[in-house]
Design a protein around this motif. Structure first.
Motif, mmCIF file in Angstrom:
data_model
loop_
_atom_site.group_PDB
_atom_site.id
_atom_site.type_symbol
_atom_site.label_atom_id
_atom_site.label_comp_id
_atom_site.label_asym_id
_atom_site.label_seq_id
_atom_site.Cartn_x
_atom_site.Cartn_y
_atom_site.Cartn_z
ATOM 1 N N VAL A 24 40.552 32.530 40.199
ATOM 2 C CA VAL A 24 39.657 32.698 41.204
ATOM 3 C C VAL A 24 39.940 33.658 42.064
ATOM 4 N N CYS A 25 38.743 34.584 42.620
ATOM 5 C CA CYS A 25 39.161 35.835 43.525
ATOM 6 C C CYS A 25 39.027 35.191 45.054
ATOM 7 N N ALA A 26 39.669 35.805 45.696
ATOM 8 C CA ALA A 26 39.487 35.275 47.232
ATOM 9 C C ALA A 26 39.773 36.694 48.219
ATOM 10 N N VAL A 27 38.900 36.625 49.028
ATOM 11 C CA VAL A 27 39.056 37.794 49.919
ATOM 12 C C VAL A 27 39.207 37.163 51.282
ATOM 13 N N SER A 28 37.962 36.570 51.984
ATOM 14 C CA SER A 28 38.158 35.928 53.314
ATOM 15 C C SER A 28 39.027 35.081 53.555
ATOM 16 N N ALA A 29 39.017 33.992 52.299
ATOM 17 C CA ALA A 29 39.536 32.736 52.418
ATOM 18 C C ALA A 29 41.213 32.857 52.623
ATOM 19 N N ILE A 30 41.662 34.073 52.102
ATOM 20 C CA ILE A 30 43.091 34.418 52.560
ATOM 21 C C ILE A 30 43.349 35.657 53.685
ATOM 22 N N MET A 31 42.371 36.474 53.399
ATOM 23 C CA MET A 31 42.400 37.617 54.492
ATOM 24 C C MET A 31 42.456 37.223 55.945
ATOM 25 N N LYS A 32 41.525 36.497 56.216
ATOM 26 C CA LYS A 32 41.232 35.900 57.542
ATOM 27 C C LYS A 32 41.728 34.739 57.980
ATOM 28 N N ALA A 33 42.737 34.245 56.944
ATOM 29 C CA ALA A 33 43.316 32.790 57.460
ATOM 30 C C ALA A 33 44.320 32.979 58.532
ATOM 31 N N ASP A 34 44.583 32.029 59.153
ATOM 32 C CA ASP A 34 45.702 32.013 60.264
ATOM 33 C C ASP A 34 47.040 32.264 59.687
ATOM 34 N N SER A 35 47.126 31.638 58.538
ATOM 35 C CA SER A 35 48.186 31.670 57.641
ATOM 36 C C SER A 35 47.897 32.439 56.102
ATOM 37 N N PRO A 36 48.075 33.565 55.907
ATOM 38 C CA PRO A 36 47.621 34.062 54.463
ATOM 39 C C PRO A 36 48.526 33.450 53.380
ATOM 40 N N LYS A 37 49.549 33.064 53.902
ATOM 41 C CA LYS A 37 50.738 32.367 52.934
ATOM 42 C C LYS A 37 50.223 31.114 52.537
ATOM 43 N N LEU A 38 49.746 30.264 53.466
ATOM 44 C CA LEU A 38 49.358 28.947 53.365
ATOM 45 C C LEU A 38 48.168 28.847 52.743
ATOM 46 N N ALA A 39 47.263 29.652 52.989
ATOM 47 C CA ALA A 39 45.975 30.030 52.411
ATOM 48 C C ALA A 39 46.277 30.166 50.758
ATOM 49 N N ALA A 40 46.944 31.240 50.553
ATOM 50 C CA ALA A 40 47.122 31.398 49.132
ATOM 51 C C ALA A 40 47.811 30.406 48.217
ATOM 52 N N GLU A 41 48.477 29.535 49.167
ATOM 53 C CA GLU A 41 49.227 28.386 48.326
ATOM 54 C C GLU A 41 48.225 27.235 48.059
ATOM 55 N N ASN A 42 47.119 27.033 49.161
ATOM 56 C CA ASN A 42 46.053 26.222 48.901
ATOM 57 C C ASN A 42 45.250 26.404 47.547
ATOM 58 N N MET A 43 44.846 27.789 47.834
ATOM 59 C CA MET A 43 43.744 28.314 46.678
ATOM 60 C C MET A 43 44.548 28.080 45.304
ATOM 61 N N LEU A 44 45.685 28.391 45.098
ATOM 62 C CA LEU A 44 46.473 28.499 43.812
ATOM 63 C C LEU A 44 46.497 26.889 43.487
ATOM 64 N N LYS A 45 47.052 26.146 44.425
ATOM 65 C CA LYS A 45 47.133 24.576 44.229
ATOM 66 C C LYS A 45 45.626 24.225 43.762
ATOM 67 N N LYS A 46 44.554 24.479 44.487
ATOM 68 C CA LYS A 46 43.347 23.718 43.989
ATOM 69 C C LYS A 46 42.782 24.291 42.831
ATOM 70 N N PHE A 47 42.925 25.717 42.532
ATOM 71 C CA PHE A 47 42.682 26.030 41.147
ATOM 72 C C PHE A 47 43.294 25.444 39.913
ATOM 73 N N ARG A 48 44.591 25.158 40.153
ATOM 74 C CA ARG A 48 45.366 24.391 38.946
ATOM 75 C C ARG A 48 44.776 23.150 39.038
ATOM 76 N N GLU A 49 44.456 22.645 40.097
ATOM 77 C CA GLU A 49 43.805 21.136 40.174
ATOM 78 C C GLU A 49 42.568 20.989 39.158
ATOM 79 N N ILE A 50 41.785 21.840 39.484
ATOM 80 C CA ILE A 50 40.315 21.861 38.901
ATOM 81 C C ILE A 50 40.587 22.259 37.478
ATOM 82 N N LYS A 51 41.384 23.037 37.094
ATOM 83 C CA LYS A 51 41.983 23.541 35.558
ATOM 84 C C LYS A 51 42.405 22.197 34.839
ATOM 85 N N GLY A 52 43.125 21.383 35.536
ATOM 86 C CA GLY A 52 43.809 20.128 35.087
ATOM 87 C C GLY A 52 44.884 20.633 34.134
#
Length: 209
Positions: free
Chosen positions: A181-209
């Motif tokens: 998945v690609c992300a711009v605002s979800a990471i760039m505009k987050a209070d914590s880009p580090k946490l936002a990236a971690e959450n995006m990657l975790k969610k992607f791996r969840e939906i991929k199973g």
């Protein structure tokens, strides 16, 4: 060049001073970004190259390939790992001849015919979307998940979903064999880009199973 596009971070420097922008880029990399694109629509060529060099210095430390949006010349000048081209940019086949076989060539595709043509012209991966409306200052046309799935099943190269994606809406991609998945605002505009990236990657791996 081998690459992993599970979490493809696309930058937007417009709201930030350069020091803050570079800090946010590095925080996102710390959070697990696997591929990064520098997207600059309003800088001069010289400014774009200088920023690309600064960002590349950071991305190298995390072994994350840097892709330059739109500009083959900026990619070559900054020695970035690749370039991403849209429908209005340089022809993919021409870009491939210029950059050689060892650099990453990405393309935007919104339909199956465009996806097939991009693959045949030498693209290494595709960005497909927008899946949801976006807040970035680029023209967006909504692409259905069905079309995304058709593209994934048509071309043998990695396909990434893009457009307004965040952990709360990514479930629509379940069952579609995207590479990431690609992300711009979800990471760039987050209070914590580090946490936002971690959450995006975790969610992607969840939906991929």
């Amino acid at each position: 060049m081998e690459f992993n596009s599970e979490l493809y971070f696309i930058t937007d420097s417009t709201p930030y001073e350069q020091a803050e922008f570079l800090f946010r880029v590095e925080e996102a990399l710390k959070g697990g970004v696997t591929l990064m694109q520098l997207r600059e629509k309003n800088r001069t060529t010289r400014e774009y190259i200088e920023l690309a060099k600064a960002v590349h210095e950071i991305s190298r430390r995390y072994n994350v390939p840097l892709i330059i949006d739109d500009r083959v010349d900026v990619m070559l000048a900054s020695d970035a790992e690749g370039v991403h081209l849209g429908a209005e940019d340089m022809a993919l086949a021409t870009a491939r001849r210029i950059i050689g076989k060892d650099k990453i060539l990405g393309a935007t595709a919104k339909t199956v015919p465009v996806a097939k043509a991009a693959y045949e012209a030498g693209a290494d991966y595709l960005g497909v979307g927008a899946i949801f409306p976006t807040t970035t200052k680029v023209k967006t046309i909504i692409t259905s998940v069905e079309t995304l799935n058709d593209i994934v099943n048509t071309v043998p190269i990695p396909v990434n979903a893009i457009g307004g994606l965040n952990p709360s809406n990514m479930d629509v991609l379940k069952g579609v064999n995207i590479a990431g998945v690609c992300a711009v605002s979800a990471i760039m505009k987050a209070d914590s880009p580090k946490l936002a990236a971690e959450n995006m990657l975790k969610k992607f791996r969840e939906i991929k199973g």
